[in-house]
Design an enzyme around this catalytic site. Structure first.
Site, PDB file in Angstrom:
ATOM      1  N   HIS A  55       0.484  -1.665  -0.229  1.00 33.48           N
ATOM      2  CA  HIS A  55       0.227  -0.343   0.140  1.00 33.48           C
ATOM      3  C   HIS A  55       1.278   1.155   0.242  1.00 33.48           C
ATOM      4  O   HIS A  55       2.064   1.253   0.370  1.00 33.48           O
ATOM      5  CB  HIS A  55      -0.983  -0.220   1.137  1.00 33.48           C
ATOM      6  CG  HIS A  55      -1.843  -0.780   1.077  1.00 33.48           C
ATOM      7  ND1 HIS A  55      -2.961  -0.954   2.303  1.00 33.48           N
ATOM      8  CD2 HIS A  55      -2.517  -2.513   0.088  1.00 33.48           C
ATOM      9  CE1 HIS A  55      -3.955  -1.696   2.031  1.00 33.48           C
ATOM     10  NE2 HIS A  55      -3.127  -3.007   1.061  1.00 33.48           N
ATOM     11  N   GLU A  57       1.040   4.081   1.762  1.00 33.30           N
ATOM     12  CA  GLU A  57       1.879   4.153   3.137  1.00 33.30           C
ATOM     13  C   GLU A  57       2.519   3.315   3.794  1.00 33.30           C
ATOM     14  O   GLU A  57       3.708   3.768   3.947  1.00 33.30           O
ATOM     15  CB  GLU A  57      -0.131   4.152   4.145  1.00 33.30           C
ATOM     16  CG  GLU A  57      -1.070   4.532   4.166  1.00 33.30           C
ATOM     17  CD  GLU A  57      -1.823   4.195   3.345  1.00 33.30           C
ATOM     18  OE1 GLU A  57      -2.923   4.136   3.581  1.00 33.30           O
ATOM     19  OE2 GLU A  57      -2.206   3.165   2.379  1.00 33.30           O
ATOM     20  N   CYS A  85      -6.187   1.718   5.864  1.00 35.11           N
ATOM     21  CA  CYS A  85      -6.437   0.414   6.659  1.00 35.11           C
ATOM     22  C   CYS A  85      -5.930   0.106   7.888  1.00 35.11           C
ATOM     23  O   CYS A  85      -5.139   1.189   8.074  1.00 35.11           O
ATOM     24  CB  CYS A  85      -6.524  -1.044   5.488  1.00 35.11           C
ATOM     25  SG  CYS A  85      -5.250  -0.906   5.126  1.00 35.11           S
ATOM     26  N   CYS A  88      -2.467  -0.504   7.382  1.00 34.21           N
ATOM     27  CA  CYS A  88      -1.400   0.910   7.151  1.00 34.21           C
ATOM     28  C   CYS A  88      -1.635   1.517   8.550  1.00 34.21           C
ATOM     29  O   CYS A  88      -0.743   1.794   9.072  1.00 34.21           O
ATOM     30  CB  CYS A  88      -2.364   1.730   6.783  1.00 34.21           C
ATOM     31  SG  CYS A  88      -1.605   1.177   4.548  1.00 34.21           S
TER      32      CYS A  88
END
Length: 152
Positions: A55, A57, A85, A88
Site C-alpha cells: 500500500h 502508506e 486501512c 496501515c
C-alpha cells in the site's frame, strides 16, 4: 525543501494518479519530517509487486525509515489520499508517526475513523494526531472515477 500540508497532499495526489495509470487503486502517500521536508513518496504497488502489503502508506513509511535510518518516524507526518486501512494504521502506530492527514474517508476498509479504529483501540501503542478530509472531494473523485472505469 519544506512541503506545506497543501503541497504534501498535492504530491500524494500525483502519486495516486500515477498508481491509477499503472492499474493500481489510486492511493498516494508522502512522509514529511517535523520541518516539512519530504522524506518519502509512494503510490499503491500491490499488483505490480504482487505484494498485498504494498500500500502507498506502507511503501512511504519504509522509504522514510530508510531515509532516517530508524524504525521510528518521530515528529513526522504521513499525508495520504485515502483513510488508511487497519494494516496501515497499525504500521503508522508502530512507526510512531506524529500526524496522519488524509483525504477521502473509507467506510468499507478504513482503519482510522471507520471500521477497526486502530488508534482508539486500548492496545494501540501510539495515537497520532489525525486530520481528515483534506482535499476530500478531489481524493474521492479520483477513486470513484477509477472504479467506474474498471466497471465500464
Amino acid at each position: 525543501m519544506a512541503f506545506p500540508p497543501s503541497k504534501a497532499m498535492a504530491s500524494a495526489l500525483a502519486e495516486a494518479r500515477a498508481a491509477a495509470v499503472r492499474g493500481e487503486v489510486p492511493v498516494g502517500a508522502v512522509v514529511t519530517d517535523a520541518a516539512g521536508n519530504l522524506l518519502a513518496q509512494a503510490g499503491n504497488r500491490t499488483r505490480e509487486l504482487r505484494d498485498p502489503t504494498a500500500h502507498a502508506e506502507m511503501l512511504a513509511i519504509r522509504q522514510a525509515c530508510a531515509a532516517l535510518g530508524s524504525e521510528r518516524l518521530i515528529g513526522c507526518t504521513l499525508t495520504v489520499t485515502l483513510e488508511p486501512c487497519a494494516m496501515c494504521a497499525a504500521a503508522i502506530a508502530a512507526a510512531r508517526l506524529e500526524r496522519v492527514i488524509y483525504g477521502a474517508s473509507d467506510p468499507k476498509s478504513g482503519g482510522v475513523e471507520q471500521g477497526a479504529k486502530v488508534f482508539s483501540h486500548p492496545q494501540s501503542h501510539h495515537r497520532p494526531e489525525v486530520v481528515a478530509g483534506v482535499a476530500e472531494t478531489e481524493c474521492a473523485a479520483l477513486l470513484k472515477d477509477f472504479f467506474a472505469g474498471r466497471r465500464g
